[in-house]
Every structure is written in C-alpha cells, then in structure tokens.
Design an enzyme around this catalytic site. Structure first.
Site, PDB file in Angstrom:
ATOM      1  N   GLU A 197      78.114   2.997 -28.393  1.00 20.32           N
ATOM      2  CA  GLU A 197      76.703   3.028 -28.363  1.00 20.32           C
ATOM      3  C   GLU A 197      76.167   3.533 -27.118  1.00 20.32           C
ATOM      4  O   GLU A 197      75.334   4.434 -27.133  1.00 20.32           O
ATOM      5  CB  GLU A 197      76.072   2.017 -28.937  1.00 20.32           C
ATOM      6  CG  GLU A 197      74.833   2.297 -29.747  1.00 20.32           C
ATOM      7  CD  GLU A 197      74.020   0.927 -29.674  1.00 20.32           C
ATOM      8  OE1 GLU A 197      74.428  -0.085 -29.840  1.00 20.32           O
ATOM      9  OE2 GLU A 197      72.655   1.286 -29.841  1.00 20.32           O
ATOM     10  N   ASP A 198      76.755   3.039 -26.071  1.00 23.71           N
ATOM     11  CA  ASP A 198      76.037   3.332 -24.518  1.00 23.71           C
ATOM     12  C   ASP A 198      76.692   4.444 -24.087  1.00 23.71           C
ATOM     13  O   ASP A 198      75.862   5.335 -23.477  1.00 23.71           O
ATOM     14  CB  ASP A 198      76.542   2.232 -23.954  1.00 23.71           C
ATOM     15  CG  ASP A 198      75.656   2.124 -22.476  1.00 23.71           C
ATOM     16  OD1 ASP A 198      74.588   2.561 -22.533  1.00 23.71           O
ATOM     17  OD2 ASP A 198      76.364   1.870 -21.333  1.00 23.71           O
TER      18      ASP A 198
END
Ligand code: MN
Length: 755
Positions: A96-97
C-alpha cells in the site's frame, strides 16, 4: 520492484540505525523464546525488504515508518504466532505504501502463504480508507443528523465487517495481524490530529475490541479498550489511572504477602506454580464504577491472583490449598475447566476473604489454558502442527472460529451494542456458510444448498443430487443458516430440476437452471428450425431442391440480432421466430416488389395516418403478425380499399409481394396515439398454485389488460399460458416480457407470431 539495499546504505536510516537494530533484535528474541529453531535469516530478509519499501516514509510521530511494522510483528510474536504471520506483519503495509511493489513481488520473494496474508490485510485496509469517517463529535449536538448518520454508518460498517469476516474465515491470521496493526496505531494515536483520534478510538472500542474478545484474544482486547478509554474519556481515564497509581504500592505489598503464603503452601503439596498478581485494566474498573454505581475506594478486588500450574489435576489441588488458607466466599466459585466458556476460556475462579478482610479473586489454570485465555484461538497457532493430534486439533479450532464469527444471534457476548447493531444489519439479508474446504461463502438470506452449489460452480449446480448441512442429509430446499457447513453430492449424469426454480433465492442460480433447460432442447430446436426453414423455402420458391445459402442466412441472423445462425434456427424450431419471415428476408434481394417496400418510408407521406384513429382510414392490423407501435410496418391495400398493416418482417408480406407487389405501400404509426393493441404472448412456467395470479399481477401493476387467457397443463409439470394482453407499444411489451422472464417459476415468456 524496488532495489534492496542493506540498511547501512540507506541514507534515511543513518541516524537511527541502532534504534532499528535494537527493535529488530527485540523481535528476534521474542520469537526465539518460543520457537528456538526459527530461521531468523528469513525474518531478517522480510525486515530489510520492508525497510527499503518504507525508506522514504515517516510515521506521524516523526519516526521512520519501518518502526510500525516492526512493532506490529513484535506484538504478533508476543502471541507466539507462526513465522509467516511475523513476516506478513513486517510486510503488511509495503504494497500500500510503495507503489512500485506489487503483491506478486511479495509472492515471488516470500512465498504464497505470506503474500496471501499481506493481501488479506491490505484489502481490509483499502476498503476502510475509501470510506467516509464515521460519527464525529459534532454529530452529538444534532440529534436528527446523528440518527441519519448512524444508520448510514452502520450499513457501511456492516459492509466492512462482511469483508473482514470473509477475510478472517479464509485465514484467521489476517485478523490477528489486523488487530496487532490496530493496537500499534492506538499506542501511537497521540500523534494524530484530534478528530482522527476520536474516530479511531471509537471504532476500536465499537468494533476491534469486541472482535478481539469474541475470538478470545484478551491480551489485545484489554489494551485496545484501555487505549480507547484514554482518548474517548480522557478525564475519567486520568482520574482512575491516578487512583490506581496512588494505591499501587500498598496493594502490591498486600499481594506479595498473599503470593508468598500460597507459594509456600503449594510447595508443601509438591506443586510448582507461577503466581501472578494481576492488575485489573482501567476500563473495566471504570465500567464497574459506572455500572454498579460504586466509588473507587469500594472496589476491593483491584488486584486478583492468578495461579498457573502444569496439569488440570494440580488446578483442583491448588484450589483446595487456597480454600484451606483463606475462607471462600459462598457462591462465588465457578469451574470453567469442566465448563469452558464459549470462547474456549478455561480456569477455576474463586473468591476468598483475603488477609486484610478484603475479598480476593483467585484464578487457577494450566499453562495451556493460560495461553488460551490470553490469546484465544491465536494461541499455539501453528507450532502444534508437528504433534500427533494436529488435524483434529486444527479442525476443532476452525469449527470454533466459524462458530464465533458467524453465529452471532445466539447469546452474543461481544459486549458492544454497536457491533451488535452492525451484526444485525449484516445478518438481516445475508447468511454466511462454509464449504467443506472451509471457504466462507456469503449468500442472500433464504438461500438453499442449490444456490450454494451454483455459487461455487455452474457445473456443480447442474449436477447436484443431494446436500448435507453440518454432516446431515437435508432436502435441497432447506434454508441455510449462519455457520452451516454445506457439502453438495453430485452425480455426473444428474440434471437440475425445474422444481428448483420454485425455491432458489439467487438470480444467478435461477438463470443457470433456465439456461440449462434451454440448452437441453437446443440441438433439437436447431435441427427442427433448419427443416422448417428449408420446407418454407421450397414451398415459396416452388423448387423442391431450393436450399439456403449459409452466407445469406448469416446476414439475416445478424440483421435479426441473433448471435449465431444456430441461435436463429433454434428460435425458429422453438416457435419464437417464424420460418416464413426469415425466408422472406432471405429472398428479399431478388423480390419483385423490393423497391416499393424498401422505399416505403419515402413514399409514405401520401398515406401516412396523421390524424384521427386508424379506423378513419380503414387501416387494420394484420392478424398474422399483430404489429405494434414502435415497429417497422408496411401496408397492403385490400380489395375494399382498406389497408392492412403488417410487420415489415411478416411472412405474408413476402408472399403478397410476389403476388401483387403494387398493392404494398409504405405507412407508419401515428404519433401520440393512446390506443392499446392486443398481442399474443406465451408464458411457459412451472405449474404451481397461485401461478396465474402472480403472472396476472405483473400485468396489473403495469396497468395492462388481458383480454384472453388460456392455460394448458403439460405432462412435465409445466403450464403453457397463452395470453392476449393489450399494450401501447412494442417497448411496453418487451418490458413486460423481461419482467415475466425474471420470475422464479417462469421458464420462458415470449411473443407468439406467425411471422
Ligand atoms: Mn499498518
């Protein structure tokens, strides 16, 4: 993918390298303590990967982001969880990051199991973050707005919870990672903006803590509750924390005396025990004061004593020792060893009069029971796999998880009204059932084993013969309940029964059953259609050897919106399309009256009906094809100077065309006419009581009158209904046919035509 460098070479980490290494070593020590053979190199690889992925990111606290996954994994290690979960904890935010990392990269580098866990956690999160924030503090002052907000919020949360339950049932470890993630975010919540603090804390109290409790992960539940308490009622939290702190020294002294006493007495009996003074968590003290209306000074059992021993037998022996030392308080003993709580919690509980004439709570349990009490189903998650009873043990645990997750209605003890509301919304129209392989399937409420079978696979549905629910044979129309384990018994030569249409709940199953039966007759219909078409061709051309050109037929099929020639032939064979109409289209190019017909639109002005009713110009609808407004039509001038209106595709137009082409004339429907026209419709449906009324009401609702109806019952439990509804347009007819076709018992509904 990203380039992986050693931490020493990453610029962002130069100032905090020691701190990161310390934290990582703490994680490794925690793991080694319960699983000495663990391959720590593998875990280090995950750590270095995550550190690279998050190199540029920071937490709100200002610390490097990698601190968060490290701490999440350390919380997980504290629960003595397996290595894939630890690795997934380290990797849980990487996809996600960092947009350059995909789940496939994780799979390649760390295997499918770890990737599956990371994916599960990622999915839960992105869903949440997309959503609007739940209740804000301002809502409290607007009762109406708050009410409305709450309903929406609950529905949204129900959808979130649904996803969560599906993910969790698929792999319970996803939930543990999610809880650990939430716990670390709560521990660092002070760095977030105030409104985010309130939101996160509220959600933690309302959803995460009760879920942790439900799954027996009490270690996390307590801390989550205390942290939520700290942010939601900061004044009360501080007051109680101060009170506990100010009396701590005295209390600890008392407890030390008690522990020494018990320890010595147990030793004399040859029992080696670990004895702990267990401080109560602050939120439970607060609740006790609130619920029972008592003051802090009056809560005596702020501390309880916990005795942990090797065996069950020693538990009962220890109980004897405690009761000999201190006077037991009557009626306050409970044996949760013989009668475990629903979440598998086991312990002996007793209350005795302590040395200072204060009641003292004592819990006695084995080490295994202790793990279960602290970590619930997370306890010994995988490391027991090596032992002999693995399978049975695993099965029991999974059965428990399914029960906890999906049987909320019976005696729920989640301790959250809010969660209870969500569950009610969630379960109001859905039911969660489990495959023998333990996949969870959510279906609309009222679904049956047939719906279940079709959801798994069309092929399974088509070959279903019987079903078992929770190991017992059941009728196929049995309504499934939450947590049911459903197995389908199939046979290769079995066929779906049309009876099923009367009880299946999902449109998917209904469509598939109908499709099967249409397909069943398909080859026959294609064959019959071809024969009918050839006969018609020969009859019209007067040539017994006349044949159909495949290319021409393909053109016509396309022009008539069929997907293939076979579909067109099947429609002819089934009586849904007229052979003559098709032949007329086939012969069109060489037809003598071709020009008149094709240019009908252009010359229509002379004959267009522009005022008054159709009768004024003596135009009548042809009884062979029942044209409707909205359809392409053509006129035929009759002997008595009247005009008969045909559908452009009507078979008779073709023959009139060859006999007397000059009598054909272009006409069109008048606009703004409110007249209704009857058109024959056939409905084939499953025979049952009330069928006629149900079909009739479809017409009633659309305000359509039926002038004639004729019902024939067939041998195969089907009914054929020939109806003569009066409709305003072809569009209205199509809408009503679509509606009829979506009814459970209707196998087919179509317009009958000779053309
Ligand atoms: Mn996280």
């Amino acid at each position: 993918m990203i380039e992986i460098r050693p931490l020493e070479e990453i610029e962002e980490y130069t100032n905090c390298l020691d701190d990161l290494q310390d934290r990582f070593q703490r994680l490794i020590q925690t793991i080694i303590a319960y699983h000495p053979e663990e391959d720590t190199d593998e875990i280090e690889r995950a750590f270095v990967f995550a550190a690279n992925a998050h190199a540029e990111a920071k937490r709100a606290s200002g610390l490097p982001y990698i601190v968060h996954p490290l701490e999440v994994s350390t919380i997980l290690a504290g629960m003595e969880i397996d290595a894939p979960s630890i690795k997934a904890g380290l990797l849980h935010d990487t996809v996600e990051d960092n947009e350059r990392i995909r789940i496939e990269d994780i799979r390649k580098l760390f295997g499918a199991e770890v990737a599956g866990l990371v994916e599960g956690v990622t999915k839960l999160k992105s869903k949440k973050e997309d959503d609007e924030p739940p209740l804000s503090a301002g809502d409290e002052t607007r009762p109406e707005g708050r009410k409305r907000g709450k309903v929406v919020d609950i529905e949204r949360q129900a959808e979130n919870l649904r996803l969560m339950l599906l993910a969790v049932a698929n792999d319970f470890r996803v939930m543990l990672i999610k809880l650990a993630d939430r716990l670390h975010n709560m521990r660092t919540l002070e760095f977030m903006p105030e409104d985010k603090q309130q939101r996160t804390a509220l959600e933690t109290r309302q959803i995460y803590a009760p879920l942790a409790h439900r799954l027996g992960v009490n270690q996390l539940k307590w801390e989550l509750e205390d942290l939520a308490f700290k942010f939601l009622e900061p004044d009360q939290f501080k007051e109680i924390a101060d009170l506990v702190e100010s009396t701590r020294a005295e209390r600890e002294e008392e407890i030390k005396v008690v522990i020494d006493l018990i320890q010595k007495s147990l030793a004399r009996e040859g029992i080696h025990a670990v004895i702990q003074g267990r401080p109560k968590h602050l939120y439970s003290i607060y609740n006790k004061m609130l619920n029972q209306g008592i003051r802090f000074e009056d809560i005596y059992d702020l501390t309880a004593v916990r005795i942990i021993v090797e065996s069950e037998l020693e538990c009962y022996s220890s109980l004897g020792v405690v009761h000999k030392l201190f006077t037991p308080l009557l009626g306050l003993f409970s044996d949760h060893i013989a009668n475990p709580k629903p979440n598998m919690y086991q312990s002996l509980h007793t209350k005795v009069m302590g040395p200072n004439k204060k009641p003292l709570e004592v819990q006695i349990r084995t080490f295994d029971m202790h793990r279960m009490a602290e970590y619930g189903v997370a306890a010994h998650w995988l490391y027991k796999e090596g032992s002999g009873q693995t399978r049975e043990w695993f099965d029991r645990k999974m059965a428990f998880i399914n029960r906890q997750l999906f049987q909320w209605n019976e005696g729920d003890q989640s301790g959250s009204d809010y969660l209870q509301n969500i569950i009610e919304v969630l379960l109001a129209d859905q039911v969660f059932v489990v495959t023998p392989q333990r996949d969870v399937i959510d279906l609309p409420k009222g679904s049956t084993p047939v719906d279940f079978a079709y959801r798994i696979h069309t092929n399974l549905g088509d070959h279903t013969v019987q079903a078992t629910v929770n190991g017992r044979m059941v009728p196929l129309n049995t309504e499934l309940k939450n947590g049911d384990v459903v197995a389908i018994i199939q046979r290769a030569n079995a066929q779906p029964s049309l009876d099923w249409l009367s009880f299946v709940k999902t449109p998917h199953a209904r469509t598939k059953i109908r499709q099967f039966h249409r397909k069943l007759n398909y080859p026959d219909n294609v064959q019959r259609g071809r024969e009918m078409l050839e006969r018609e061709m020969q009859r019209l051309s007067g040539d017994a050897r006349a044949s159909i050109k495949p290319e021409a037929l393909e053109e016509v099929a396309k022009a008539m919106n069929y997907l293939s020639v076979d579909d067109l032939l099947a429609a002819i064979g089934a009586g849904q399309a007229g052979a003559q109409g098709v032949v007329s289209r086939l012969r069109e190019p060489e037809a003598p009256g071709e020009d008149r017909i094709l240019t009908g639109q252009a010359s229509e002005s002379s004959l267009t009906i522009s005022a008054g009713g159709l009768e004024d110009l003596l135009i009548s609808r042809a009884p062979c094809c029942h044209p409707l407004p909205g359809e392409d039509v053509i006129g035929y001038v009759t002997q008595g100077r009247g005009v008969t209106m045909h559908r452009r595709a009507c078979k008779n137009v073709a023959s009139l065309e060859s006999q007397s082409p000059d009598r054909l004339t272009g006409i069109s429907w008048p606009s703004g006419n409110s007249e209704r026209f009857s058109v024959p419709v056939r409905v084939i449906a499953l025979d049952r009581v009330g069928l006629l009324q149900d079909i009739g009401s479809v017409f009633n609702i659309a305000d359509i009158n039926i002038s004639e109806a004729n019902v024939r019952r067939q041998m195969n439990r089907q009914s054929v209904l020939d109806l003569l509804p009066e409709v305003a347009s072809v569009a209205q007819l199509e809408a009503i046919l679509a509606k009829l076709n979506s009814m459970a018992d209707v196998i087919d509904a179509y317009r009958v035509t000779d053309a």
